[in-house]
Design an enzyme around this catalytic site. Structure first.
Site, PDB file in Angstrom:
ATOM      1  N   THR A 160       0.917  -1.181  -0.090  1.00  0.00           N
ATOM      2  CA  THR A 160      -0.147  -0.007  -0.174  1.00  0.00           C
ATOM      3  C   THR A 160       0.990   1.227  -0.135  1.00  0.00           C
ATOM      4  O   THR A 160       0.600   2.313  -0.846  1.00  0.00           O
ATOM      5  CB  THR A 160      -0.921   0.022   1.139  1.00  0.00           C
ATOM      6  OG1 THR A 160      -1.892  -1.231   1.164  1.00  0.00           O
ATOM      7  CG2 THR A 160      -1.867   1.076   1.185  1.00  0.00           C
ATOM      8  N   ASP A 177       5.443  -3.829  15.378  1.00  0.00           N
ATOM      9  CA  ASP A 177       5.718  -4.703  14.079  1.00  0.00           C
ATOM     10  C   ASP A 177       6.550  -3.983  13.100  1.00  0.00           C
ATOM     11  O   ASP A 177       6.963  -4.627  12.267  1.00  0.00           O
ATOM     12  CB  ASP A 177       4.433  -5.089  13.507  1.00  0.00           C
ATOM     13  CG  ASP A 177       4.474  -6.059  12.463  1.00  0.00           C
ATOM     14  OD1 ASP A 177       5.094  -7.258  12.536  1.00  0.00           O
ATOM     15  OD2 ASP A 177       3.843  -5.756  11.248  1.00  0.00           O
ATOM     16  N   THR A 206       1.310  -1.076  14.360  1.00  0.00           N
ATOM     17  CA  THR A 206       1.552  -1.981  13.201  1.00  0.00           C
ATOM     18  C   THR A 206       1.413  -0.992  11.695  1.00  0.00           C
ATOM     19  O   THR A 206       1.020  -1.673  10.692  1.00  0.00           O
ATOM     20  CB  THR A 206       0.370  -2.894  13.062  1.00  0.00           C
ATOM     21  OG1 THR A 206      -0.787  -2.109  13.157  1.00  0.00           O
ATOM     22  CG2 THR A 206       0.407  -3.929  14.262  1.00  0.00           C
ATOM     23  N   ALA A 207       1.870   0.229  11.861  1.00  0.00           N
ATOM     24  CA  ALA A 207       1.725   0.993  10.372  1.00  0.00           C
ATOM     25  C   ALA A 207       3.157   1.080   9.946  1.00  0.00           C
ATOM     26  O   ALA A 207       3.662   0.445   9.252  1.00  0.00           O
ATOM     27  CB  ALA A 207       1.224   2.333  11.090  1.00  0.00           C
ATOM     28  N   ARG A 208       3.683   2.340  10.529  1.00  0.00           N
ATOM     29  CA  ARG A 208       5.357   2.474  10.008  1.00  0.00           C
ATOM     30  C   ARG A 208       6.107   2.969  11.202  1.00  0.00           C
ATOM     31  O   ARG A 208       5.681   3.710  12.113  1.00  0.00           O
ATOM     32  CB  ARG A 208       5.217   3.561   9.205  1.00  0.00           C
ATOM     33  CG  ARG A 208       4.659   3.425   7.637  1.00  0.00           C
ATOM     34  CD  ARG A 208       5.547   2.509   6.744  1.00  0.00           C
ATOM     35  NE  ARG A 208       5.016   2.213   5.498  1.00  0.00           N
ATOM     36  CZ  ARG A 208       4.197   0.941   5.190  1.00  0.00           C
ATOM     37  NH1 ARG A 208       3.840   0.118   6.270  1.00  0.00           N
ATOM     38  NH2 ARG A 208       3.776   0.890   4.079  1.00  0.00           N
ATOM     39  N   GLU A 241      14.500  -1.220   8.842  1.00  0.00           N
ATOM     40  CA  GLU A 241      14.244  -2.607   8.661  1.00  0.00           C
ATOM     41  C   GLU A 241      15.016  -3.323   7.634  1.00  0.00           C
ATOM     42  O   GLU A 241      15.262  -2.848   6.407  1.00  0.00           O
ATOM     43  CB  GLU A 241      12.631  -2.804   8.292  1.00  0.00           C
ATOM     44  CG  GLU A 241      11.822  -2.306   9.490  1.00  0.00           C
ATOM     45  CD  GLU A 241      10.425  -2.272   9.097  1.00  0.00           C
ATOM     46  OE1 GLU A 241       9.441  -1.981   9.968  1.00  0.00           O
ATOM     47  OE2 GLU A 241      10.142  -2.313   7.802  1.00  0.00           O
ATOM     48  N   HIS A 262       7.568  -6.983  11.004  1.00  0.00           N
ATOM     49  CA  HIS A 262       6.774  -6.383  10.149  1.00  0.00           C
ATOM     50  C   HIS A 262       6.165  -7.433   9.284  1.00  0.00           C
ATOM     51  O   HIS A 262       5.960  -7.671   7.949  1.00  0.00           O
ATOM     52  CB  HIS A 262       7.877  -5.613   8.993  1.00  0.00           C
ATOM     53  CG  HIS A 262       7.063  -4.766   8.249  1.00  0.00           C
ATOM     54  ND1 HIS A 262       7.547  -3.351   8.012  1.00  0.00           N
ATOM     55  CD2 HIS A 262       5.791  -4.531   7.680  1.00  0.00           C
ATOM     56  CE1 HIS A 262       6.729  -2.627   7.157  1.00  0.00           C
ATOM     57  NE2 HIS A 262       5.365  -3.556   6.929  1.00  0.00           N
ATOM     58  N   VAL A 263       5.380  -8.062   9.880  1.00  0.00           N
ATOM     59  CA  VAL A 263       4.530  -9.439   9.453  1.00  0.00           C
ATOM     60  C   VAL A 263       3.094  -9.233   9.768  1.00  0.00           C
ATOM     61  O   VAL A 263       2.246 -10.157   9.579  1.00  0.00           O
ATOM     62  CB  VAL A 263       4.944 -10.633  10.140  1.00  0.00           C
ATOM     63  CG1 VAL A 263       6.375 -11.108   9.537  1.00  0.00           C
ATOM     64  CG2 VAL A 263       5.140 -10.711  11.629  1.00  0.00           C
ATOM     65  N   ALA A 264       2.642  -8.180  10.238  1.00  0.00           N
ATOM     66  CA  ALA A 264       1.317  -7.856  10.510  1.00  0.00           C
ATOM     67  C   ALA A 264       0.385  -8.247   9.300  1.00  0.00           C
ATOM     68  O   ALA A 264      -0.520  -8.693   9.167  1.00  0.00           O
ATOM     69  CB  ALA A 264       1.047  -6.574  11.271  1.00  0.00           C
ATOM     70  N   TRP A 265       0.955  -7.675   8.209  1.00  0.00           N
ATOM     71  CA  TRP A 265       0.422  -7.778   7.095  1.00  0.00           C
ATOM     72  C   TRP A 265       0.216  -9.176   6.190  1.00  0.00           C
ATOM     73  O   TRP A 265      -0.490  -9.359   5.348  1.00  0.00           O
ATOM     74  CB  TRP A 265       0.977  -6.868   5.804  1.00  0.00           C
ATOM     75  CG  TRP A 265       2.136  -7.157   5.489  1.00  0.00           C
ATOM     76  CD1 TRP A 265       3.477  -7.113   6.226  1.00  0.00           C
ATOM     77  CD2 TRP A 265       2.662  -7.825   4.360  1.00  0.00           C
ATOM     78  NE1 TRP A 265       4.417  -7.698   5.646  1.00  0.00           N
ATOM     79  CE2 TRP A 265       4.219  -8.272   4.535  1.00  0.00           C
ATOM     80  CE3 TRP A 265       1.941  -8.571   3.422  1.00  0.00           C
ATOM     81  CZ2 TRP A 265       4.696  -9.117   3.645  1.00  0.00           C
ATOM     82  CZ3 TRP A 265       2.650  -9.131   2.320  1.00  0.00           C
ATOM     83  CH2 TRP A 265       4.192  -9.374   2.274  1.00  0.00           C
ATOM     84  N   LEU A 309      -8.095   0.563   8.166  1.00  0.00           N
ATOM     85  CA  LEU A 309      -7.759  -0.368   9.012  1.00  0.00           C
ATOM     86  C   LEU A 309      -8.172   0.005  10.565  1.00  0.00           C
ATOM     87  O   LEU A 309      -8.336  -0.685  11.315  1.00  0.00           O
ATOM     88  CB  LEU A 309      -5.958  -0.517   9.078  1.00  0.00           C
ATOM     89  CG  LEU A 309      -5.504  -1.202   7.679  1.00  0.00           C
ATOM     90  CD1 LEU A 309      -4.240  -1.255   7.876  1.00  0.00           C
ATOM     91  CD2 LEU A 309      -6.284  -2.810   7.634  1.00  0.00           C
TER      92      LEU A 309
END
Length: 318
Positions: free
Chosen positions: A74, A258, A232-234, A263, A285-288, A158
């Site tokens: 996104t 997350d 869980t965004a940025r 990263e 960074h795996v929430a998505w 979200l």
């Protein structure tokens, strides 16, 4: 003939399938691409696929054949969109695919921290249950979500989904007004009030030139209820040095992140320094990244490319 180059295929799990386009094409996939390899790998390409590999103005200027950058995410901050506009390159992104996976991960972090699951699991592994001599023990506080006030920063799809789930838990969700802005309407609660009254604060905002460090030490000092802070965004939305200090000073009660500002993180990242604490959970960074969400992303990615080639583009950013 369209030449499609996927610069970082390893950002999707191996079991995720990419539908083959029906038009004449060549598809080249690279697991990873370094910054100094981008221009060479995209030489002659008409379509570039990237998730996190940056496409800079310097690189775009070297690619006269390039017509489309299909971002497999996104967020499009990895692409110099102004340069794309100057060179007639369209940019597409992925939308709406994470409606379940990101909110579910958000609540997994909340539940694990509120109920001290990490600490109790460690106790069990270390033999504390046997030493307790009874059917249970109470080494760590256990708190419900029901009845808690949830401050939500970010009112997109979200954030809205998180609010729906929060209500099912019996929580009171509040959407924070944008920092430094007033008069945004009845959906919003003033920024300062959200900071002062929330038991948990969760972030679902994009990273824009206006939003880096939106939570820093002044905000943590204003958090009267010592909330959990979930992101869980940025990563860049939060001052990580201040976040670690806030936890150490008891201004907040826990951290569930997350995403980090860099990263993968360096060893001296402030959250890496405190990541072994039971009230800190850092996930990579795996929430998505549920299988269902990744497949939906991959399908939409190829639909975006197909629509562009047919002359009916969708999900255009620029």
């Amino acid at each position: 003939m369209q030449k499609i180059v996927f610069l970082d295929r390893a950002t999707l799990a191996p079991q995720i399938k990419l539908a083959r386009p029906t038009f004449e094409h060549e598809l080249v996939e690279y697991e990873h691409t370094r910054a100094d390899q981008v221009a060479a790998r995209l030489d002659g390409a008409t379509i570039a696929i990237t998730n996190k590999v940056p496409l800079t103005a310097e690189v775009i200027a070297q690619l006269p054949s390039l017509k489309l950058v299909a971002v497999a995410a996104t967020g499009t901050d990895c692409v110099d969109k102004e340069a794309c506009e100057r060179h007639g390159v369209k940019v597409t992104n992925i939308r709406g695919y994470a409606l379940n996976t990101v909110p579910e991960h958000t609540f997994a972090l909340m539940l694990a921290l509120r109920r001290n699951l990490i600490a109790y699991r460690d106790d069990v592994l270390n033999g504390e249950w046997q030493r307790s001599g009874q059917f249970c023990f109470f080494n760590h506080a256990i708190r419900d979500l029901g009845g808690m006030t949830l401050g939500i920063i970010g009112e997109g799809v979200l954030g809205q989904r998180v609010a729906e789930i929060a209500k099912a838990f019996g929580m009171r969700p509040l959407f924070a007004a944008h920092k430094g802005r007033e008069g945004l309407g009845p959906l919003y609660t003033p920024w300062d009030e959200v900071l002062a009254t929330s038991d948990i604060i969760t972030i679902h905002s994009p990273l824009t030139p206006q939003t880096p460090g939106m939570l820093a030490m002044p905000e943590f000092r204003a958090m009267m209820r010592k909330p959990l802070v979930i992101n869980t965004a940025r990563g860049g939305l939060v001052d990580e040095d201040a976040l670690a200090r806030a936890l150490e000073e008891g201004l907040i009660s826990g951290i569930g992140f997350d995403v980090l500002s860099s990263e993968p993180p360096s060893g001296d990242n402030p959250l890496m320094r405190i990541a072994n604490r039971p009230n800190v959970i850092v996930t990579p960074h795996v929430a998505w990244a549920s299988d269902e969400a990744q497949q939906a992303l991959a399908d939409q990615l190829m639909d975006n490319i197909g629509g562009f080639v047919r002359g009916a583009p969708v999900n255009i950013v620029v």
